[in-house]
Design a protein around this motif. Structure first.
Motif, PDB file in Angstrom:
ATOM      1  N   VAL A 351       0.932  -1.022   0.016  1.00 20.04           N
ATOM      2  CA  VAL A 351      -0.053  -0.004  -0.152  1.00 20.04           C
ATOM      3  C   VAL A 351       0.782   1.156   0.057  1.00 20.04           C
ATOM      4  CG1 VAL A 351      -1.571   1.219   1.174  1.00 20.04           C
ATOM      5  CG2 VAL A 351      -1.925  -1.215   1.145  1.00 20.04           C
ATOM      6  N   LYS A 352       0.527   2.269  -0.883  1.00 21.90           N
ATOM      7  CA  LYS A 352       1.217   3.367  -0.694  1.00 21.90           C
ATOM      8  C   LYS A 352       0.991   4.324   0.205  1.00 21.90           C
ATOM      9  CE  LYS A 352       2.213   5.291  -4.768  1.00 21.90           C
ATOM     10  NZ  LYS A 352       1.993   6.057  -6.118  1.00 21.90           N
ATOM     11  N   ASN A 353       2.189   4.910   0.733  1.00 19.87           N
ATOM     12  CA  ASN A 353       1.755   5.893   1.943  1.00 19.87           C
ATOM     13  C   ASN A 353       0.781   6.955   1.417  1.00 19.87           C
ATOM     14  OD1 ASN A 353       2.285   8.631   3.311  1.00 19.87           O
ATOM     15  ND2 ASN A 353       4.412   7.908   3.753  1.00 19.87           N
ATOM     16  N   MET A 354      -0.189   7.175   2.390  1.00 23.53           N
ATOM     17  CA  MET A 354      -1.407   7.974   1.979  1.00 23.53           C
ATOM     18  C   MET A 354      -0.921   9.423   1.988  1.00 23.53           C
ATOM     19  SD  MET A 354      -3.163   7.669   5.752  1.00 23.53           S
ATOM     20  CE  MET A 354      -2.074   8.104   7.299  1.00 23.53           C
ATOM     21  N   TYR A 355       0.012   9.799   2.710  1.00 28.47           N
ATOM     22  CA  TYR A 355       0.464  11.292   2.414  1.00 28.47           C
ATOM     23  C   TYR A 355       0.989  11.526   0.952  1.00 28.47           C
ATOM     24  CZ  TYR A 355       0.290  11.175   7.478  1.00 28.47           C
ATOM     25  OH  TYR A 355      -0.272  10.935   9.001  1.00 28.47           O
ATOM     26  N   GLN A 356       1.736  10.426   0.619  1.00 28.00           N
ATOM     27  CA  GLN A 356       2.119  10.344  -0.608  1.00 28.00           C
ATOM     28  C   GLN A 356       1.186  10.502  -1.934  1.00 28.00           C
ATOM     29  OE1 GLN A 356       5.551  11.386  -1.658  1.00 28.00           O
ATOM     30  NE2 GLN A 356       4.541  11.889  -3.531  1.00 28.00           N
ATOM     31  N   GLN A 357       0.124   9.600  -1.642  1.00 26.23           N
ATOM     32  CA  GLN A 357      -1.021   9.304  -2.647  1.00 26.23           C
ATOM     33  C   GLN A 357      -1.797  10.602  -2.641  1.00 26.23           C
ATOM     34  OE1 GLN A 357      -1.713   6.451  -3.995  1.00 26.23           O
ATOM     35  NE2 GLN A 357      -3.303   7.296  -5.025  1.00 26.23           N
ATOM     36  N   GLU A 358      -1.723  11.419  -1.712  1.00 24.76           N
ATOM     37  CA  GLU A 358      -2.388  12.826  -1.779  1.00 24.76           C
ATOM     38  C   GLU A 358      -1.821  13.727  -2.775  1.00 24.76           C
ATOM     39  OE1 GLU A 358      -4.094  14.109   2.526  1.00 24.76           O
ATOM     40  OE2 GLU A 358      -2.088  13.635   2.455  1.00 24.76           O
ATOM     41  N   HIS A 359      -0.501  13.712  -2.549  1.00 24.71           N
ATOM     42  CA  HIS A 359       0.201  14.695  -3.582  1.00 24.71           C
ATOM     43  C   HIS A 359       0.304  13.976  -4.954  1.00 24.71           C
ATOM     44  CE1 HIS A 359       1.294  17.550  -0.496  1.00 24.71           C
ATOM     45  NE2 HIS A 359       1.167  16.786   0.162  1.00 24.71           N
ATOM     46  N   ASP A 360       0.403  12.977  -5.173  1.00 28.41           N
ATOM     47  CA  ASP A 360       0.600  12.159  -6.369  1.00 28.41           C
ATOM     48  C   ASP A 360      -0.614  12.337  -7.253  1.00 28.41           C
ATOM     49  OD1 ASP A 360       2.967  11.122  -5.735  1.00 28.41           O
ATOM     50  OD2 ASP A 360       2.206   9.028  -5.738  1.00 28.41           O
ATOM     51  N   GLU A 361      -1.990  12.481  -6.574  1.00 25.05           N
ATOM     52  CA  GLU A 361      -3.230  12.858  -7.163  1.00 25.05           C
ATOM     53  C   GLU A 361      -3.071  14.358  -7.332  1.00 25.05           C
ATOM     54  OE1 GLU A 361      -6.596  11.010  -5.370  1.00 25.05           O
ATOM     55  OE2 GLU A 361      -5.523   8.880  -5.421  1.00 25.05           O
ATOM     56  N   LEU A 362      -2.736  15.212  -6.448  1.00 24.34           N
ATOM     57  CA  LEU A 362      -2.808  16.646  -6.797  1.00 24.34           C
ATOM     58  C   LEU A 362      -2.155  17.085  -7.808  1.00 24.34           C
ATOM     59  CD1 LEU A 362      -3.283  19.368  -5.974  1.00 24.34           C
ATOM     60  CD2 LEU A 362      -1.447  19.386  -4.357  1.00 24.34           C
ATOM     61  N   PHE A 363      -0.833  16.408  -8.037  1.00 26.29           N
ATOM     62  CA  PHE A 363       0.162  16.834  -9.169  1.00 26.29           C
ATOM     63  C   PHE A 363      -0.373  16.164 -10.438  1.00 26.29           C
ATOM     64  CE2 PHE A 363       2.375  18.487  -5.837  1.00 26.29           C
ATOM     65  CZ  PHE A 363       3.052  19.606  -6.229  1.00 26.29           C
ATOM     66  N   ALA A 364      -1.046  14.911 -10.459  1.00 28.74           N
ATOM     67  CA  ALA A 364      -1.465  14.585 -11.571  1.00 28.74           C
ATOM     68  C   ALA A 364      -2.686  15.221 -12.023  1.00 28.74           C
ATOM     69  CB  ALA A 364      -1.943  12.778 -11.278  1.00 28.74           C
ATOM     70  N   SER A 365      -3.462  15.827 -11.076  1.00 24.28           N
ATOM     71  CA  SER A 365      -4.739  16.387 -11.425  1.00 24.28           C
ATOM     72  C   SER A 365      -4.126  17.674 -12.243  1.00 24.28           C
ATOM     73  CB  SER A 365      -5.635  17.239 -10.463  1.00 24.28           C
ATOM     74  OG  SER A 365      -5.058  17.798  -9.579  1.00 24.28           O
ATOM     75  N   ILE A 366      -3.095  18.502 -11.755  1.00 23.72           N
ATOM     76  CA  ILE A 366      -2.494  19.663 -12.439  1.00 23.72           C
ATOM     77  C   ILE A 366      -1.983  19.179 -13.914  1.00 23.72           C
ATOM     78  CG2 ILE A 366      -0.766  21.195 -12.197  1.00 23.72           C
ATOM     79  CD1 ILE A 366      -1.167  21.144  -9.148  1.00 23.72           C
ATOM     80  N   ARG A 367      -1.196  18.094 -14.082  1.00 25.58           N
ATOM     81  CA  ARG A 367      -0.763  17.854 -15.177  1.00 25.58           C
ATOM     82  C   ARG A 367      -1.731  17.682 -16.182  1.00 25.58           C
ATOM     83  NH1 ARG A 367       4.147  20.168 -15.597  1.00 25.58           N
ATOM     84  NH2 ARG A 367       5.663  19.069 -14.016  1.00 25.58           N
ATOM     85  N   GLU A 368      -2.820  16.867 -15.867  1.00 16.77           N
ATOM     86  CA  GLU A 368      -3.750  16.315 -16.498  1.00 16.77           C
ATOM     87  C   GLU A 368      -4.922  17.389 -17.173  1.00 16.77           C
ATOM     88  OE1 GLU A 368      -5.122  12.628 -15.085  1.00 16.77           O
ATOM     89  OE2 GLU A 368      -3.128  11.663 -15.606  1.00 16.77           O
ATOM     90  N   LYS A 369      -4.798  18.569 -16.339  1.00 16.22           N
ATOM     91  CA  LYS A 369      -5.672  19.570 -16.306  1.00 16.22           C
ATOM     92  C   LYS A 369      -6.966  19.275 -16.165  1.00 16.22           C
ATOM     93  CE  LYS A 369      -3.078  22.420 -19.771  1.00 16.22           C
ATOM     94  NZ  LYS A 369      -1.744  21.730 -19.555  1.00 16.22           N
ATOM     95  N   LYS A 370      -7.623  18.220 -15.129  1.00 18.38           N
ATOM     96  CA  LYS A 370      -8.615  17.726 -14.468  1.00 18.38           C
ATOM     97  C   LYS A 370      -8.771  17.962 -12.876  1.00 18.38           C
ATOM     98  CE  LYS A 370      -8.739  13.826 -17.533  1.00 18.38           C
ATOM     99  NZ  LYS A 370      -8.625  12.391 -17.400  1.00 18.38           N
ATOM    100  N   PRO A 371      -9.014  19.422 -12.623  1.00 18.63           N
ATOM    101  CA  PRO A 371      -8.762  19.927 -11.365  1.00 18.63           C
ATOM    102  C   PRO A 371      -9.617  19.171 -10.267  1.00 18.63           C
ATOM    103  CG  PRO A 371      -9.362  21.799 -13.043  1.00 18.63           C
ATOM    104  CD  PRO A 371      -9.341  20.479 -13.763  1.00 18.63           C
ATOM    105  N   MET A 372      -9.284  18.897  -9.245  1.00 17.56           N
ATOM    106  CA  MET A 372      -9.939  18.192  -8.109  1.00 17.56           C
ATOM    107  C   MET A 372     -10.240  19.132  -6.983  1.00 17.56           C
ATOM    108  SD  MET A 372      -6.810  15.626  -7.000  1.00 17.56           S
ATOM    109  CE  MET A 372      -7.519  14.921  -5.861  1.00 17.56           C
ATOM    110  N   ASN A 373     -11.119  18.976  -6.133  1.00 16.32           N
ATOM    111  CA  ASN A 373     -11.668  19.732  -5.248  1.00 16.32           C
ATOM    112  C   ASN A 373     -12.300  19.034  -4.020  1.00 16.32           C
ATOM    113  OD1 ASN A 373     -13.487  21.727  -3.624  1.00 16.32           O
ATOM    114  ND2 ASN A 373     -12.412  23.185  -5.312  1.00 16.32           N
ATOM    115  N   ASP A 374     -11.789  18.937  -3.005  1.00 17.42           N
ATOM    116  CA  ASP A 374     -12.122  18.243  -1.920  1.00 17.42           C
ATOM    117  C   ASP A 374     -13.061  19.218  -0.809  1.00 17.42           C
ATOM    118  OD1 ASP A 374     -10.789  16.040  -2.512  1.00 17.42           O
ATOM    119  OD2 ASP A 374      -9.012  16.581  -1.279  1.00 17.42           O
ATOM    120  N   GLY A 375     -13.410  20.627  -1.506  1.00 19.05           N
ATOM    121  CA  GLY A 375     -13.983  21.419  -0.688  1.00 19.05           C
ATOM    122  C   GLY A 375     -15.369  21.261   0.039  1.00 19.05           C
TER     123      GLY A 375
END
Length: 434
Positions: A351-375
């Motif tokens: 299982v991947k470190n959950m803290y790392q998973q957060e940032h992996d998904e954040l930066f993937a969303s930026i690169r792929e131009k698919k904004p994510m919003n947990d608001g």
């Protein structure tokens, strides 16, 4: 200010499913370097910077901000040793002081990591959104209802501006918990009849007063112990269990909240004005009750878990043992029982470190131009914890609408290092809801 509970009612489903992006995906574009700025250079902020730098091969840390120069330099030296040339923070991009956040945001960063004491989060988030920055926002997000309402507005604005906003609710990014709670929300234990969550742990750090510190500097360096800076430990720390509880309940808002709490063991003046334990009952519209307890008392038995009882079975998620199990008509168990509270455990786990998973998904969303919003769900969980504190402080049963509509301001505006400020210790039955 009266706000309808309908704003917080959500169709049950995996709360993060709309924001999940595979961290193994191929970048749509990786030709431009993403510049990251860190606001709040303590342990959690430094950790977030490490994860951001590991999330993408073309990321650098280009600016840092903190109220205290020693915090910033300690963080800078640690990161520089680990990441070398990926740390590109010149002396002109090291911002110190209570206004340092704005100087960093005004610089040429693309992504900001917000990791100061929680009381500052509403102002910092607003500034980052207004500047069009992508954001990692550590939990919690506000210490009082007026602050949380500001965060809700800023999160909505981020969505409108197509800015990625990822919260620091790390368990939402933990693969075993995503699998477990998705099964619960899909009916594997039937209708939930009752729920229990805990965050029982020991006591935390304390910094002795040093010569030359003003009273405000002393409090800022010991921010955990002042509810106007931390929100109290039910919001600052135990909110992780409350967030998992909310997730399991489909992020539905309870109709009323009853609680209590106090200071039994940690009573010294150096521990500011926070409680050392809370007990809260959340009651939902269908009559289901969820029971929550947290404490910070050394020498006591620890517990960090969520247990759900349904018409067709039970679910247990234990953050200390790594157990994720469903018993009953449809038994199931996640097959990796690593104790995920141990950072080193991820090295031997699949299982991947959950803290790392957060940032992996954040930066993937930026690169792929698919904004994510947990608001939406991140503010709902913050409010759930805040309502528990309000009920605990007052001994009153309050509604969810009352909690959100509260006009009580804990954190004063425009503080300086010479500001004198205190909030009395709450006493259930005497302290009144505002």
């Amino acid at each position: 200010m009266e706000i309808s509970r309908r704003q917080f009612t959500k169709v049950a489903g995996l709360a993060t499913v709309g924001t999940i992006i595979s961290s193994n995906s191929v970048w749509a574009s990786n030709s431009n370097t993403l510049k990251v700025g860190l606001i709040g250079c303590g342990g959690r902020g430094t950790g977030a910077a490490e994860q951001a730098l590991n999330a993408d091969p073309n990321v650098v840390l280009s600016a840092m901000a903190d109220a205290f120069a020693d915090h910033l330099e300690e963080s800078f030296n640690s990161l520089k040793e680990k990441f070398g040339d990926k740390i590109q923070v010149g002396n002109n991009k090291k911002f110190v002081g209570l206004d340092a956040f704005q100087k960093l945001i005004d610089s040429d960063v693309d992504v900001v990591l917000l990791a100061t004491p929680p009381a500052f989060r509403p102002e910092h988030l607003e500034a980052a959104v207004n500047a069009g920055k992508h954001i990692f926002c550590e939990k919690p997000f506000a210490v009082d209802a007026p602050g949380l309402r500001r965060v809700m507005i800023a999160a909505k604005k981020a969505q409108e501006k197509q800015i990625s906003l990822v919260s620091g609710f790390c368990w939402r990014y933990h693969i075993p918990k995503r699998e477990t709670f998705s099964r619960v929300l899909n009916g594997q234990i039937g209708e939930i009849l009752s729920a229990e969550a805990t965050y029982n742990t020991g006591e935390l750090w304390y910094k002795e007063r040093q010569k030359g510190w003003s009273d405000m500097e002393y409090k800022l360096r010991n921010w955990l112990y002042y509810n106007w800076l931390s929100g109290d430990h039910i919001i600052e720390q135990a909110i992780h269990s409350i967030d998992m509880l909310s997730w399991a309940m489909g992020d539905e808002a309870p109709v009323k909240v009853t609680g209590t709490g106090g200071r039994q063991k940690r009573t010294d003046e150096k521990y500011g004005n926070i409680f050392d334990h809370f007990g809260v009952t959340y009651e939902y519209s269908n009559g289901t009750k969820a029971y929550f307890f947290c404490r910070q008392q050394s020498g006591t038995t620890p517990s960090y878990a969520v247990e759900l009882t349904g018409t067709d079975g039970k679910c247990l998620v234990d953050c200390r043992t790594g157990l994720h199990e469903i018993k009953g008509k449809n038994p199931w168990k996640y097959d990796d029982d690593t104790k995920f509270t141990d950072e080193n455990a991820y090295k031997k786990s699949k299982v991947k470190n959950m803290y790392q998973q957060e940032h992996d998904e954040l930066f993937a969303s930026i690169r792929e131009k698919k904004p994510m919003n947990d608001g939406e769900w991140m503010t709902r969980s913050n409010l759930l914890a805040m309502a528990g504190r309000m009920a605990g402080y007052t001994g009153e049963t309050i509604s969810y609408e009352q909690a959100l509509s509260s006009m009580e301001v804990l954190f004063p505006e425009n503080i300086t290092f010479s500001t004198q400020y205190d909030v009395p210790i709450a006493i259930p039955g005497i302290t009144k809801f505002k």
